[in-house]
Design a protein around this motif. Structure first.
Motif, PDB file in Angstrom:
ATOM      1  N   PHE A 139       0.869  -1.173   0.000  1.00  0.00           N
ATOM      2  CA  PHE A 139       0.000   0.000   0.000  1.00  0.00           C
ATOM      3  C   PHE A 139       0.905   1.221   0.000  1.00  0.00           C
ATOM      4  O   PHE A 139       1.544   1.528   1.021  1.00  0.00           O
ATOM      5  N   GLY A 140       0.987   1.885  -1.137  1.00  0.00           N
ATOM      6  CA  GLY A 140       1.873   3.041  -1.210  1.00  0.00           C
ATOM      7  C   GLY A 140       3.302   2.654  -0.851  1.00  0.00           C
ATOM      8  O   GLY A 140       3.872   1.712  -1.427  1.00  0.00           O
ATOM      9  N   ASP A 141       3.868   3.363   0.115  1.00  0.00           N
ATOM     10  CA  ASP A 141       5.241   3.077   0.554  1.00  0.00           C
ATOM     11  C   ASP A 141       5.306   1.959   1.581  1.00  0.00           C
ATOM     12  O   ASP A 141       6.394   1.602   2.047  1.00  0.00           O
ATOM     13  N   LEU A 142       4.149   1.446   1.971  1.00  0.00           N
ATOM     14  CA  LEU A 142       4.093   0.435   3.031  1.00  0.00           C
ATOM     15  C   LEU A 142       4.018  -0.973   2.441  1.00  0.00           C
ATOM     16  O   LEU A 142       3.221  -1.237   1.545  1.00  0.00           O
ATOM     17  N   VAL A 143       4.852  -1.862   2.969  1.00  0.00           N
ATOM     18  CA  VAL A 143       4.795  -3.285   2.628  1.00  0.00           C
ATOM     19  C   VAL A 143       4.618  -4.059   3.925  1.00  0.00           C
ATOM     20  O   VAL A 143       5.349  -3.835   4.900  1.00  0.00           O
ATOM     21  N   VAL A 144       3.639  -4.956   3.938  1.00  0.00           N
ATOM     22  CA  VAL A 144       3.436  -5.830   5.091  1.00  0.00           C
ATOM     23  C   VAL A 144       3.759  -7.245   4.640  1.00  0.00           C
ATOM     24  O   VAL A 144       3.083  -7.791   3.762  1.00  0.00           O
ATOM     25  N   ASP A 145       4.788  -7.805   5.221  1.00  0.00           N
ATOM     26  CA  ASP A 145       5.297  -9.123   4.836  1.00  0.00           C
ATOM     27  C   ASP A 145       4.840 -10.130   5.892  1.00  0.00           C
ATOM     28  O   ASP A 145       5.348 -10.133   7.017  1.00  0.00           O
ATOM     29  N   PHE A 146       3.875 -10.996   5.516  1.00  0.00           N
ATOM     30  CA  PHE A 146       3.315 -11.938   6.482  1.00  0.00           C
ATOM     31  C   PHE A 146       4.259 -13.103   6.755  1.00  0.00           C
ATOM     32  O   PHE A 146       4.163 -13.753   7.790  1.00  0.00           O
ATOM     33  N   VAL A 147       5.135 -13.402   5.815  1.00  0.00           N
ATOM     34  CA  VAL A 147       6.083 -14.508   6.000  1.00  0.00           C
ATOM     35  C   VAL A 147       7.208 -14.093   6.941  1.00  0.00           C
ATOM     36  O   VAL A 147       7.549 -14.799   7.890  1.00  0.00           O
ATOM     37  N   ARG A 148       7.771 -12.931   6.684  1.00  0.00           N
ATOM     38  CA  ARG A 148       8.850 -12.437   7.540  1.00  0.00           C
ATOM     39  C   ARG A 148       8.328 -11.796   8.807  1.00  0.00           C
ATOM     40  O   ARG A 148       9.095 -11.457   9.713  1.00  0.00           O
ATOM     41  N   ALA A 151       6.965  -5.227   8.784  1.00  0.00           N
ATOM     42  CA  ALA A 151       6.468  -4.167   7.910  1.00  0.00           C
ATOM     43  C   ALA A 151       7.658  -3.331   7.471  1.00  0.00           C
ATOM     44  O   ALA A 151       8.640  -3.168   8.201  1.00  0.00           O
ATOM     45  N   ARG A 152       7.563  -2.814   6.235  1.00  0.00           N
ATOM     46  CA  ARG A 152       8.621  -1.951   5.726  1.00  0.00           C
ATOM     47  C   ARG A 152       7.991  -0.676   5.168  1.00  0.00           C
ATOM     48  O   ARG A 152       6.939  -0.719   4.518  1.00  0.00           O
ATOM     49  N   VAL A 153       8.637   0.432   5.430  1.00  0.00           N
ATOM     50  CA  VAL A 153       8.204   1.715   4.882  1.00  0.00           C
ATOM     51  C   VAL A 153       9.345   2.255   4.030  1.00  0.00           C
ATOM     52  O   VAL A 153      10.471   2.412   4.526  1.00  0.00           O
ATOM     53  N   GLY A 155      11.024   0.724   1.979  1.00  0.00           N
ATOM     54  CA  GLY A 155      12.077  -0.277   1.931  1.00  0.00           C
ATOM     55  C   GLY A 155      12.784  -0.524   3.244  1.00  0.00           C
ATOM     56  O   GLY A 155      13.599  -1.451   3.348  1.00  0.00           O
ATOM     57  N   GLN A 156      12.481   0.267   4.267  1.00  0.00           N
ATOM     58  CA  GLN A 156      13.160   0.122   5.545  1.00  0.00           C
ATOM     59  C   GLN A 156      12.263  -0.604   6.556  1.00  0.00           C
ATOM     60  O   GLN A 156      11.109  -0.205   6.746  1.00  0.00           O
ATOM     61  N   PRO A 157      12.789  -1.656   7.223  1.00  0.00           N
ATOM     62  CA  PRO A 157      11.987  -2.362   8.226  1.00  0.00           C
ATOM     63  C   PRO A 157      11.571  -1.426   9.360  1.00  0.00           C
ATOM     64  O   PRO A 157      12.337  -0.549   9.768  1.00  0.00           O
ATOM     65  N   VAL A 158      10.366  -1.627   9.823  1.00  0.00           N
ATOM     66  CA  VAL A 158       9.833  -0.847  10.937  1.00  0.00           C
ATOM     67  C   VAL A 158       9.690  -1.773  12.134  1.00  0.00           C
ATOM     68  O   VAL A 158       9.124  -2.868  12.011  1.00  0.00           O
ATOM     69  N   HIS A 159      10.202  -1.348  13.271  1.00  0.00           N
ATOM     70  CA  HIS A 159      10.086  -2.195  14.459  1.00  0.00           C
ATOM     71  C   HIS A 159       8.667  -2.114  15.006  1.00  0.00           C
ATOM     72  O   HIS A 159       8.210  -1.050  15.428  1.00  0.00           O
ATOM     73  N   LEU A 160       7.969  -3.244  14.974  1.00  0.00           N
ATOM     74  CA  LEU A 160       6.627  -3.330  15.533  1.00  0.00           C
ATOM     75  C   LEU A 160       6.627  -4.364  16.640  1.00  0.00           C
ATOM     76  O   LEU A 160       7.285  -5.401  16.537  1.00  0.00           O
TER      77      LEU A 160
END
Length: 234
Positions: A139-148, A151-153, A155-160
């Motif tokens: 979604f836009g600049d956001l990627v949610v990776d269910f396998v890994r 989330a990345r914004v 291209g940079q991982p976000v600590h959740l």
């Protein structure tokens, strides 16, 4: 494919052997296979080696306490469902356990039948999460990776935290759907999480700070006034 109970391994961890035997009796009667451990490091080793489908975890254990076990497993990327079973009953204890990644929290004394119902519910939710779907969504600049499980914004991982990721996962898998706070509590914190709808608001606020291009503008997670929240549709 939904796993049969006989294919489900459940690790029961408690330093009280009578408690372990009682839980084991109910689980096996319901068709589950049961592993047992009575101290922390033994439990961590079994969790790593045997890869159980769910862990029922006491907190006050010799060797290594349950919170540390949960923290280590989540830090290793192990998302095995965990039900904490403990005599610690304060709201702070529950919040800490859930923040560390537990899926449910049961206080002693407990009803074995209720615990069994919670085991089924947690496994059912975990199974829903394992349903086939895209490994990641954009979604836009956001990627949610269910396998890994990240989330990345841009291209940079976000600590959740585990709860923040579960909240994001729940919303993003059904874009456009308005979830009530109670529904989100059920899906993210467990069906019996009591009276803390404001907890959803706090987690949404923290999540927005981490993923929104402008936390003051609701690009991804939108408030549905009088209802709850929804993820934006593209």
């Amino acid at each position: 494919m939904v796993a049969r109970k006989v294919d489900r391994n459940i690790l029961v961890v408690d330093d009280d052997k009578k408690v372990v035997e009682l839980i084991k009796l109910y689980l096996e009667k319901d068709g589950y296979r049961v592993l047992t451990a009575y101290e922390g490091r033994e439990a961590l080793g079994l969790a790593r080696q045997k890869r159980p489908d769910l862990i029922i975890l006491d907190l006050m254990l010799p060797g290594m306490d349950g919170l540390d076990i949960c923290h280590v497993l989540r830090g290793e990327g192990n998302q095995v469902p965990i039900i904490m079973l403990t005599a610690r009953t304060t709201e702070e204890d529950k919040l800490l356990g859930l923040e560390l990644g537990a899926d449910d929290y049961v206080t002693k004394p407990f009803s074995p039948r209720e615990l069994l119902a919670r085991v089924r519910a947690v496994l059912r939710r975990a199974g829903e999460g394992e349903q086939e779907g895209p490994p990641e969504v954009h979604f836009g600049d956001l990627v949610v990776d269910f396998v890994r499980h990240e989330a990345r914004v841009r291209g940079q991982p976000v600590h959740l935290t585990p709860r923040e990721f579960k909240l994001l996962e729940t919303l993003v898998k059904e874009p456009g759907r308005a979830f009530t706070r109670l529904e989100l509590l059920d899906r993210v914190f467990g069906f019996d999480y009591e009276g803390l709808e404001r907890t959803v608001d706090v987690h949404v606020m923290n999540l927005r700070k981490k993923i929104e291009p402008d936390p003051g503008h609701q690009t991804y997670i939108q408030t549905v006034y009088g209802v709850g929240y929804r993820f934006a549709e593209e």
